[in-house]
Design an enzyme around this catalytic site. Structure first.
Site, PDB file in Angstrom:
ATOM      1  N   ARG A  50       0.428   0.927   9.604  1.00 42.68           N
ATOM      2  CA  ARG A  50      -0.063  -0.438   9.752  1.00 42.68           C
ATOM      3  C   ARG A  50      -0.798  -0.974   8.536  1.00 42.68           C
ATOM      4  O   ARG A  50      -0.518  -2.064   8.058  1.00 42.68           O
ATOM      5  CB  ARG A  50      -1.005  -0.535  10.955  1.00 42.68           C
ATOM      6  CG  ARG A  50      -0.339  -0.859  12.240  1.00 42.68           C
ATOM      7  CD  ARG A  50      -1.256  -0.456  13.366  1.00 42.68           C
ATOM      8  NE  ARG A  50      -1.475   0.976  13.299  1.00 42.68           N
ATOM      9  CZ  ARG A  50      -0.637   1.848  13.806  1.00 42.68           C
ATOM     10  NH1 ARG A  50       0.426   1.428  14.443  1.00 42.68           N
ATOM     11  NH2 ARG A  50      -0.838   3.133  13.692  1.00 42.68           N
ATOM     12  N   THR A  51      -1.747  -0.200   8.059  1.00 44.91           N
ATOM     13  CA  THR A  51      -2.620  -0.734   7.018  1.00 44.91           C
ATOM     14  C   THR A  51      -1.834  -1.073   5.754  1.00 44.91           C
ATOM     15  O   THR A  51      -1.955  -2.161   5.208  1.00 44.91           O
ATOM     16  CB  THR A  51      -3.741   0.273   6.697  1.00 44.91           C
ATOM     17  OG1 THR A  51      -4.382   0.616   7.922  1.00 44.91           O
ATOM     18  CG2 THR A  51      -4.756  -0.321   5.760  1.00 44.91           C
ATOM     19  N   LYS A  79       0.253  16.637  -9.519  1.00 44.98           N
ATOM     20  CA  LYS A  79       0.196  17.414 -10.755  1.00 44.98           C
ATOM     21  C   LYS A  79      -1.231  17.750 -11.136  1.00 44.98           C
ATOM     22  O   LYS A  79      -1.482  18.312 -12.196  1.00 44.98           O
ATOM     23  CB  LYS A  79       0.855  16.620 -11.893  1.00 44.98           C
ATOM     24  CG  LYS A  79       2.286  16.238 -11.623  1.00 44.98           C
ATOM     25  CD  LYS A  79       2.815  15.378 -12.760  1.00 44.98           C
ATOM     26  CE  LYS A  79       4.123  14.704 -12.375  1.00 44.98           C
ATOM     27  NZ  LYS A  79       4.366  13.515 -13.191  1.00 44.98           N
ATOM     28  N   ARG A 100      -6.333   4.153   0.021  1.00 49.16           N
ATOM     29  CA  ARG A 100      -6.665   5.019   1.149  1.00 49.16           C
ATOM     30  C   ARG A 100      -6.669   6.442   0.605  1.00 49.16           C
ATOM     31  O   ARG A 100      -5.741   6.858  -0.095  1.00 49.16           O
ATOM     32  CB  ARG A 100      -5.668   4.896   2.280  1.00 49.16           C
ATOM     33  CG  ARG A 100      -5.877   6.044   3.293  1.00 49.16           C
ATOM     34  CD  ARG A 100      -5.169   5.861   4.581  1.00 49.16           C
ATOM     35  NE  ARG A 100      -5.722   4.737   5.325  1.00 49.16           N
ATOM     36  CZ  ARG A 100      -5.414   4.496   6.595  1.00 49.16           C
ATOM     37  NH1 ARG A 100      -4.567   5.276   7.227  1.00 49.16           N
ATOM     38  NH2 ARG A 100      -5.929   3.458   7.204  1.00 49.16           N
ATOM     39  N   HIS A 128     -13.496   1.760   6.853  1.00 45.59           N
ATOM     40  CA  HIS A 128     -12.194   1.102   6.811  1.00 45.59           C
ATOM     41  C   HIS A 128     -12.482  -0.364   7.104  1.00 45.59           C
ATOM     42  O   HIS A 128     -12.174  -0.872   8.182  1.00 45.59           O
ATOM     43  CB  HIS A 128     -11.289   1.745   7.877  1.00 45.59           C
ATOM     44  CG  HIS A 128      -9.870   1.279   7.849  1.00 45.59           C
ATOM     45  ND1 HIS A 128      -9.384   0.407   6.904  1.00 45.59           N
ATOM     46  CD2 HIS A 128      -8.819   1.576   8.661  1.00 45.59           C
ATOM     47  CE1 HIS A 128      -8.092   0.193   7.149  1.00 45.59           C
ATOM     48  NE2 HIS A 128      -7.740   0.890   8.209  1.00 45.59           N
TER      49      HIS A 128
END
Lengths: 301, 152
Positions: A50-51, A79, A100, A128
């Protein structure tokens, strides 16, 4: 301007974002070029449906374009590149960063390092903020105001969504009922934070008795891994599940919200009722993120 | 006659009224070995004190410690006093003051905090002095006295 934590925002700033969200929603169908030639970089070190998609949709609705990655598997992170270097690299490619990341505090660090605005799309168990803003917007759109009786149900100990929402609702003088299984209560520290505001606070283990007086029922997932004993989990899960019969004494205009994904804490029969607003909540995420993007990119006053 | 356990210093800084047993932590907080590697430092521990029962004292010779260096001491010893000595005389005397931001002194108690994974200094806002309450500016986790003393 960065959007890192709901606690950084004043009540006035939140109101401004909600007003702007409403403006965006009204004009969503019109071709918009507010963020034309702007590039959004979405850095998702952790998967999200969703986000990420709603940020990308919001950016495109404003005429901008998106670049980024959806899992750290493909990034140079694999890496061994550190976050600071990643941010210093990516900020050259875009005008705004949405991040995120599984570690708490990562978004604040990204904002410190980057000259481009940073929006936190979830930093571990911490914050959030756009979820909180869209929760507030949903409540405001559906109920017309925020000083309501809100019941927060589920895992209140680890759930970042409920922590931030409780904080924001406290700012708006809501009456908050906290309903959780034993052992998953809201941490004392957060309760203290809430008490800074003029807020009525109630804590209970009893979902049924809290429903009749609620205007908003905000349901969250109770995660299996929080319970050492699977049997205990099954018991708790059953007790905090919203079924049609749970709502027999509910207010007629109760709304039920959920940050999603849902497992089985709201039974599917509820979806057909007038109470269910959780998919509408998903929709409201778009205008809210449009507002946030336009604001941090200073495309609006 | 007063018993003299530690000789007077000519010039420098005397940190007095340190909570008994905390002198070595005071040295660690100031980073004495790192910042002043060639300086003579005298430590007195569990010295009888009228006010405190017993106390620790630290004398740093030839260096006048700056405020931001000594204020960090308030984390473990809120009533410590700083005496600046010139030519055997106390020319300045003040209490340590809790800074509003603590940089690089403590480690965040949250194991999942980004500060443990990137090459950055920890930063804490002092939200309350007594009882002490700090908040990591990154992960927003609160640290209380028990989390702080553990680190020294």
């Amino acid at each position: 301007m960065d959007i890192i934590s709901i606690k950084d925002l004043t009540k006035g700033e939140i109101e401004k974002i909600l007003d702007l969200s409403e403006f965006m929603e009204k004009n969503m169908h019109i071709q918009n070029s507010l963020l034309q030639n702007k590039i959004l970089g979405t850095l998702f070190f952790e998967p999200s449906t969703r986000t990420r998609l709603s940020f990308e949709a919001a950016m495109k609705k404003l005429g901008g374009v998106c670049i980024g990655f959806a899992t750290s598997k493909y990034a140079s992170v694999e890496k061994g590149e550190n976050l600071i270097d990643t941010i210093k690299t990516v900020e050259n490619y875009c005008d705004v960063i949405v991040i995120r990341h599984p570690k708490e505090g990562s978004a604040r660090l990204a904002a410190e390092v980057s000259v481009k605005p940073v929006i936190n799309a979830g930093d571990g168990a911490n914050q959030h903020p756009t979820q909180t803003l869209l929760d507030l917007y949903t409540i405001k759109r559906e109920k017309g105001r925020l000083d309501l009786n809100i019941a927060l149900v589920g895992d209140l100990k680890y759930g970042r969504t409920v922590h931030s929402l409780a904080y924001a609702m406290a700012m708006f003088n809501a009456s908050i009922t906290l309903i959780s299984p034993e052992g998953l209560e809201m941490p004392d520290e957060l309760i203290l934070d809430l008490k800074k505001f003029n807020v009525t606070l109630k804590e209970t283990y009893d979902l049924e008795s809290a429903i009749p007086r609620s205007d908003v029922l905000y349901v969250t997932r109770i995660q299996k891994e929080r319970f050492p004993d699977p049997e205990e989990y099954e018991k708790v899960k059953g007790a905090y599940k919203i079924r049609p019969e749970s709502l027999k004494n509910a207010k007629q205009d109760l709304i039920i919200l959920h940050p999603l994904p849902r497992v089985d804490e709201i039974s599917p029969e509820i979806d057909q009722t007038k109470y269910a607003k959780y998919f509408k909540q998903v929709y409201y995420g778009i205008p809210v993120r449009m507002a946030v993007l336009a604001l941090v990119l200073e495309a609006v006053e | 006659m007063k018993e003299v356990k530690v000789r007077k210093i000519k010039n420098g800084t005397v940190i007095d009224h340190i909570v008994a047993g905390q002198a070595l932590n005071v040295l660690r907080i100031i980073g004495i070995a790192r910042e002043y590697p060639r300086t003579t430092v005298t430590v007195a521990m569990n010295v009888p004190s009228g006010k405190m029962g017993t106390k620790d004292i630290v004398k740093v010779e030839g260096k006048e410690l700056k405020e931001d260096e000594v204020d960090k001491i308030s984390l473990i010893s809120q009533n410590a006093t700083i005496n600046i000595i010139r030519d055997y005389e106390v020319v300045e005397k003040k209490k340590v003051k809790m800074p509003s931001l603590l940089e690089g002194v403590l480690v965040c108690a949250n194991p999942n905090c980004i500060t443990h994974f990137e090459n950055i200094k920890s930063k804490f806002i002092v939200e309350k002095e007594t009882p002490i309450k700090l908040r990591c500016i990154y992960c927003e986790r609160v640290m209380k006295e028990e989390d702080i003393v553990k680190q020294f």
